[in-house]
Scaffold this motif. Structure first.
Motif, short mmCIF file in Angstrom:
data_model
loop_
_atom_site.label_atom_id
_atom_site.label_comp_id
_atom_site.label_asym_id
_atom_site.label_seq_id
_atom_site.Cartn_x
_atom_site.Cartn_y
_atom_site.Cartn_z
N ARG A 51 0.84 -1.20 0.00
CA ARG A 51 0.00 0.00 0.00
C ARG A 51 0.87 1.24 0.00
O ARG A 51 1.96 1.27 0.60
CB ARG A 51 -0.92 0.01 1.22
N GLY A 52 0.37 2.32 -0.62
CA GLY A 52 1.10 3.56 -0.64
C GLY A 52 2.33 3.49 -1.50
O GLY A 52 2.38 2.75 -2.50
N ALA A 53 3.36 4.26 -1.12
CA ALA A 53 4.60 4.31 -1.89
C ALA A 53 5.74 4.65 -0.96
O ALA A 53 5.55 5.18 0.14
CB ALA A 53 4.49 5.34 -3.01
N SER A 54 6.97 4.34 -1.41
CA SER A 54 8.17 4.59 -0.61
C SER A 54 9.17 5.37 -1.45
O SER A 54 9.20 5.26 -2.69
CB SER A 54 8.80 3.27 -0.14
N LEU A 55 10.00 6.14 -0.78
CA LEU A 55 11.01 6.97 -1.42
C LEU A 55 12.33 6.81 -0.70
O LEU A 55 12.42 7.08 0.50
CB LEU A 55 10.57 8.45 -1.38
N ALA A 56 13.36 6.34 -1.40
CA ALA A 56 14.69 6.20 -0.83
C ALA A 56 15.41 7.54 -0.89
O ALA A 56 15.34 8.25 -1.90
CB ALA A 56 15.49 5.14 -1.58
N VAL A 57 16.10 7.89 0.20
CA VAL A 57 16.81 9.18 0.28
C VAL A 57 18.22 8.94 0.80
O VAL A 57 18.55 7.88 1.33
CB VAL A 57 16.06 10.17 1.19
N GLY A 58 19.06 9.97 0.64
CA GLY A 58 20.47 9.86 1.01
C GLY A 58 20.69 9.53 2.47
O GLY A 58 21.62 8.81 2.82
N ASN A 59 19.88 10.08 3.36
CA ASN A 59 19.89 9.71 4.78
C ASN A 59 18.60 10.21 5.41
O ASN A 59 17.86 11.00 4.81
CB ASN A 59 21.14 10.23 5.51
N ALA A 60 18.33 9.74 6.61
CA ALA A 60 17.06 10.04 7.26
C ALA A 60 16.94 11.52 7.61
O ALA A 60 15.83 12.08 7.58
CB ALA A 60 16.88 9.19 8.51
N THR A 61 18.05 12.18 7.94
CA THR A 61 17.97 13.61 8.27
C THR A 61 17.52 14.40 7.06
O THR A 61 16.68 15.31 7.17
CB THR A 61 19.33 14.11 8.78
N LEU A 62 18.07 14.10 5.88
CA LEU A 62 17.60 14.75 4.65
C LEU A 62 16.12 14.45 4.44
O LEU A 62 15.35 15.33 4.03
CB LEU A 62 18.41 14.27 3.46
N GLY A 63 15.72 13.22 4.72
CA GLY A 63 14.31 12.86 4.58
C GLY A 63 13.43 13.69 5.49
O GLY A 63 12.36 14.16 5.09
N LEU A 64 13.85 13.88 6.75
CA LEU A 64 13.09 14.72 7.67
C LEU A 64 13.02 16.16 7.18
O LEU A 64 11.97 16.81 7.26
CB LEU A 64 13.73 14.68 9.07
N MET A 65 14.13 16.66 6.67
CA MET A 65 14.17 18.06 6.22
C MET A 65 13.16 18.33 5.12
O MET A 65 12.38 19.28 5.18
CB MET A 65 15.58 18.41 5.76
N ILE A 66 13.15 17.45 4.09
CA ILE A 66 12.22 17.72 2.99
C ILE A 66 10.78 17.44 3.41
O ILE A 66 9.85 18.16 3.01
CB ILE A 66 12.59 16.93 1.73
N ALA A 67 10.57 16.40 4.24
CA ALA A 67 9.21 16.10 4.69
C ALA A 67 8.66 17.23 5.54
O ALA A 67 7.48 17.61 5.43
CB ALA A 67 9.19 14.79 5.44
N LEU A 68 9.48 17.79 6.42
CA LEU A 68 9.06 18.91 7.26
C LEU A 68 8.77 20.14 6.42
O LEU A 68 7.78 20.85 6.65
CB LEU A 68 10.14 19.22 8.29
N ARG A 69 9.65 20.39 5.45
CA ARG A 69 9.45 21.59 4.60
C ARG A 69 8.15 21.48 3.83
O ARG A 69 7.42 22.45 3.67
CB ARG A 69 10.63 21.74 3.65
N GLU A 70 7.84 20.28 3.34
CA GLU A 70 6.58 20.08 2.61
C GLU A 70 5.38 20.20 3.54
O GLU A 70 4.39 20.85 3.20
CB GLU A 70 6.61 18.70 1.95
N ALA A 71 5.48 19.61 4.73
CA ALA A 71 4.34 19.62 5.66
C ALA A 71 4.06 21.01 6.21
O ALA A 71 2.92 21.32 6.56
CB ALA A 71 4.60 18.65 6.81
N ALA A 72 5.09 21.85 6.30
CA ALA A 72 4.92 23.19 6.87
C ALA A 72 4.22 24.15 5.92
O ALA A 72 3.75 25.21 6.36
CB ALA A 72 6.29 23.75 7.26
N GLY A 73 4.17 23.85 4.63
CA GLY A 73 3.51 24.74 3.70
C GLY A 73 4.41 25.86 3.23
O GLY A 73 5.64 25.81 3.36
N ASP A 74 3.79 26.91 2.74
CA ASP A 74 4.55 27.97 2.07
C ASP A 74 5.28 28.92 3.01
O ASP A 74 6.21 29.60 2.60
CB ASP A 74 3.61 28.80 1.17
N HIS A 75 4.85 29.01 4.26
CA HIS A 75 5.41 30.03 5.14
C HIS A 75 5.84 29.42 6.48
O HIS A 75 5.19 29.62 7.51
CB HIS A 75 4.39 31.14 5.37
N PRO A 76 6.96 28.70 6.50
CA PRO A 76 7.39 28.07 7.75
C PRO A 76 8.04 29.02 8.75
O PRO A 76 8.06 28.74 9.94
CB PRO A 76 8.41 27.03 7.28
#
Length: 823
Positions: A51-76
């Motif tokens: 179910r769903g989908a998965s995305l491999a990234v260079g490391n988990a910290t980079l993964g957190l950074m982009i996921a947080l930036r996306e979840a925060a919206g346009d004005h973090p």
């Protein structure tokens, strides 16, 4: 034999030569090549039920950074990522890199994840200033993702799960942790993790469109072609690492099952320690976290050294926790974390690896049990000083204001080194009960910030850039600061003051309360302290005691209180509450609930104090109560006085109800001490119709004329709720003489607790040597160079005065006495 804490066991590339040749033949080494895509598909199928989908990234910290930036919206910028204190630094670092401010809360005492109560309270308090919830799946635990999905829907807040240690964990239904989650769940594949590769991460979500956006963000924000349409960076996983990840995926169930057996063996064999409450069917154990017994935290270093000497590696994940690390103390908003403090202070991690056996765990456990039993017999080190120069009772706003006054004059190191002991019943200095009120301050933002601005101590001076200070700074020039925000700033400042006192030789006892103090035959004071965590009591000798315990509204005062001929308790009964309850967080909601069945609710507020006017301001802002015309009535005895910076400013607005005795000879202010300020002042000016202002039609005002006032009686009879705002009385410490007899204080009879030098006075008005008082309800009245109008007859409670001349008055007396004693 040696047992390392962590023994990395990634797949051997030498065993996968054919796959490496496949990479070479493809000519693709990065950019989401065939090995990466194959790993993502296999992981989705194998770990997450397809179910769903998965995305491999260079490391988990980079993964957190982009996921947080996306979840925060346009004005973090200026918004928060709410996270628990007990997690790795990468969690908070990722939030900072995503443009968010970490908001660090306490943890649950059982599963060591984020406290659900704290998260939900902060979502109510902060509202949309919280951009993202960032819980940590502590040590691979399968936290409740359904609850976070509910919070996401309920509050419209972003959610990202830090599941760094959870790749291989199964939830309660047997699915891979994060399967089909509606948000990003970020896993690590670092060499030290159970899913050991080398460096890498995997983001999973049930929302395939979210994974598509995150994929574009890992490739510089390119959604199509080479035009950046999203915030992005390079976070792609190389093909060679994907080869290792595919090999690890093939064995991960066997690895996790083995490690689960090792964890169960620890739980069976270890004695006298506390374990984390495990959630889910199986977790990907990276190491075995345990808690030493209560009181054994100070022996942790000795226990660790003894284990290492026996060949057993150990760690202390995560100690220090986020709130104890310097970067986050500067850049994050840190809330009280007493549970995280306790857990981190007792945390130890024991070995778990693919090569250990259950028999090895039995050996390690037996060695640990023996070392723990030996160390438990070492007597605890006493915490009290032999003789303190000053015992400061209370580390809230008044107590830390005294420290601030010393710091401003460069005397805090001297005060600490002379033998300062601070006893504060809460878990940290500064805030006290300040942040528990739903109103704005009667001190300006500038006053709060002046505590640290241009301080001679860099630790304090840099507080001006702290996130909590930046929040307060938004209210510069405004009518006060919300006390919730002010409380967080004074708490953060209190942490810095705590560090300064400790560094210069002073002692700070948080979680301690002072029960009483008595004079000794030798001229000292012996105070009885109790540690709240376990009830242990001990004596602390000191040359002086300063009481900064704040004020309260005693219920017994209401029993005899009459207003306009009405006995409040006997005639108003269950319609009566005190302003302190009304002003607290949740107070307006309680009032709204009590009035929910009333068609035209009526509230009477009794008193002419700041708390009375603040109650009115708060109620008028409460949209959930349908107030009509004349719904709120203020009953007061003394005239209502607005503050003015000059007589000319008062006259320019047509306010002339003042004379020479109402003007401060030092500052020139009109009603400097008696006058209402900020929001309260604005309301009073409207009540008095100053300069053409129009009163709020929902409010009526009546000045009580005597003990038999029919208008007052009528208002009280009609009221649905009566709120008594009759001021505060000091929480005076029980004080005894050298023979053990209780010393009667002036404060016991309704008079001021202190004299003009902040010395506590007895019932006859004589100062008691070595006893001082400061803060709310102490009753200090400024004089001489401190200023104030001659007509003032109440008590001054200005934060600025406490942080400057009033606090310095006590510090100078204490230090001068110490110098004379040495001489």
């Amino acid at each position: 034999m040696r047992y390392p804490l962590i023994a990395p066991n990634p797949p051997r590339l030498s065993a996968h030569v054919e796959a490496l040749r496949r990479v070479e033949a493809s000519g693709v080494f990065s950019n989401n090549g065939p090995e990466v895509r194959a790993f993502e598909a296999e992981a989705t199928e194998t770990l997450f039920g397809g179910r769903g989908a998965s995305l491999a990234v260079g490391n988990a910290t980079l993964g957190l950074m982009i996921a947080l930036r996306e979840a925060a919206g346009d004005h973090p910028a200026g918004r928060y990522a709410l996270m628990p204190a007990l997690t790795f630094a990468a969690t908070a670092q990722a939030a900072l890199w995503a443009g968010l401010t970490p908001l660090i809360c306490d943890i649950d005492p059982n599963d060591w994840g984020a406290s659900a109560e704290a998260e939900e309270r902060l979502l109510r308090e902060y509202g949309d200033r919280i951009a993202v919830l960032l819980p940590y799946a502590t040590f691979g635990n399968a936290i409740d993702l359904d609850r976070y999905a509910w919070l996401q829907r309920q509050h419209g807040v972003g959610v990202v799960i830090d599941a760094a240690a959870s790749l291989g964990t199964r939830d309660a239904s047997g699915e891979g942790f994060g399967a089909d989650a509606p948000f990003a769940v970020v896993h690590s594949m670092h060499a030290t993790k159970t899913f050991a590769v080398a460096e890498g991460g995997l983001i999973h979500s049930g929302d395939t469109r979210l994974i598509d956006r995150l994929r574009a963000m890992t490739n510089f924000g390119f959604e199509a072609g080479r035009n950046a349409t999203l915030p992005g960076l390079n976070a792609k996983l190389p093909e060679v690492i994907a080869v290792m990840a595919r090999a690890k995926l093939a064995e991960i169930d066997t690895v996790c099952d083995h490690r689960a057996a090792l964890e169960e063996a620890y739980r069976t064999h270890l004695v006298g320690v506390d374990f984390q409450q495990a959630e889910g069917q199986r977790r990907a154990s990276q190491f075995m976290p345990i808690l030493l017994p209560e009181g054994m935290g100070p022996r942790r270093d000795a226990i660790s050294a003894a284990l290492e000497a026996e060949g057993i590696g150990c760690g202390r994940y995560f100690s220090p926790h986020l709130g104890e690390q310097p970067l986050f103390q500067r850049e994050a908003m840190i809330l009280p974390t007493p549970i995280a403090d306790s857990v981190a202070g007792r945390m130890l991690s024991l070995p778990v690896s693919d090569t250990l056996s259950v028999a090895d765990i039995s050996t390690i456990s037996a060695t640990f049990n023996r070392i723990l039993a030996k160390e438990a017999r070492v007597p605890a080190t006493p915490r009290a000083r032999p003789i303190a120069s000053l015992l400061l009772v209370g580390g809230g706003p008044a107590g830390t204001a005294l420290l601030t006054a010393a710091a401003k004059r460069g005397r805090l190191p001297e005060l600490a080194a002379s033998g300062l002991v601070i006893a504060e019943r809460d878990d940290g200095l500064g805030e006290g009960t300040l942040g528990r009120y739903a109103i704005t301050s009667d001190s300006t933002a500038e006053t709060f910030l002046s505590a640290v601005k241009d301080s001679p101590h860099p630790e304090l001076a840099t507080m001006i850039d702290h996130p909590s200070a930046r929040v307060v700074a938004r209210y510069v020039g405004a009518l006060g600061v919300p006390l919730v925000d002010a409380g967080r700033f004074v708490r953060a400042t209190g942490e810095r003051l705590h560090g300064l006192v400790h560094r210069h030789g002073g002692t700070v006892l948080t979680g301690h309360e002072v029960l009483s103090t008595r004079a000794t035959a030798g001229g000292l004071w012996s105070s009885r302290l109790r540690r709240r965590s376990d009830g242990v009591e001990f004596e602390q000798l000191s040359n002086a005691v300063a009481i900064a315990t704040g004020g309260h509204q005693p219920l017994d005062r209401l029993v005899t209180q009459r207003v306009g001929g009405v006995a409040l308790v006997s005639e108003v009964g269950d319609r009566l509450m005190q302003s302190d309850e009304a002003l607290s967080l949740g107070g307006p909601a309680k009032i709204a609930d009590l009035l929910s069945t009333r068609r035209n609710p009526k509230i009477v507020i009794i008193g002419g104090s700041t708390s009375a006017i603040a109650t009115i301001v708060l109620l008028l802002k409460t949209a959930s109560i349908p107030f009509g015309a004349g719904a709120i009535t203020l009953l007061h005895r003394e005239p209502l006085r607005p503050f003015y910076p000059t007589p000319e400013a008062a006259r320019a607005e047509g306010f002339t109800d003042f004379g020479p005795d109402d003007i401060c000879p030092v500052s020139g202010f009109v009603y400097r001490l008696a006058g209402f300020r900020l929001e309260a002042r604005e309301l009073v000016l409207r009540m008095l119709r100053i300069d053409g202002r129009t009163p709020d039609p929902r409010l009526t005002v009546h000045q009580v004329t005597g003990d038999d006032d029919p208008v007052t009686r009528a208002h009280l009879a009609e009221a649905d709720i009566v709120i008594a705002a009759l001021g505060y009385r000091p929480r005076a410490l029980p004080i005894h003489d050298a023979k053990g007899a209780r010393i009667a204080l002036a404060a016991d009879h309704g008079a001021a607790m202190v004299d003009r030098h902040c010395r506590i006075v007895d019932a006859s008005g004589a100062p008691i040597p070595g006893l001082y008082g400061i803060g709310l309800a102490a009753g200090f009245v400024p004089w001489g160079k401190l200023g104030g109008e001659a007509s003032f007859s109440g008590q001054a409670n200005g934060l600025w005065q406490w942080q400057n001349d009033v606090g310095a008055m006590i510090v100078d007396q204490v230090l001068d006495d110490a110098v004379r004693a040495v001489a």
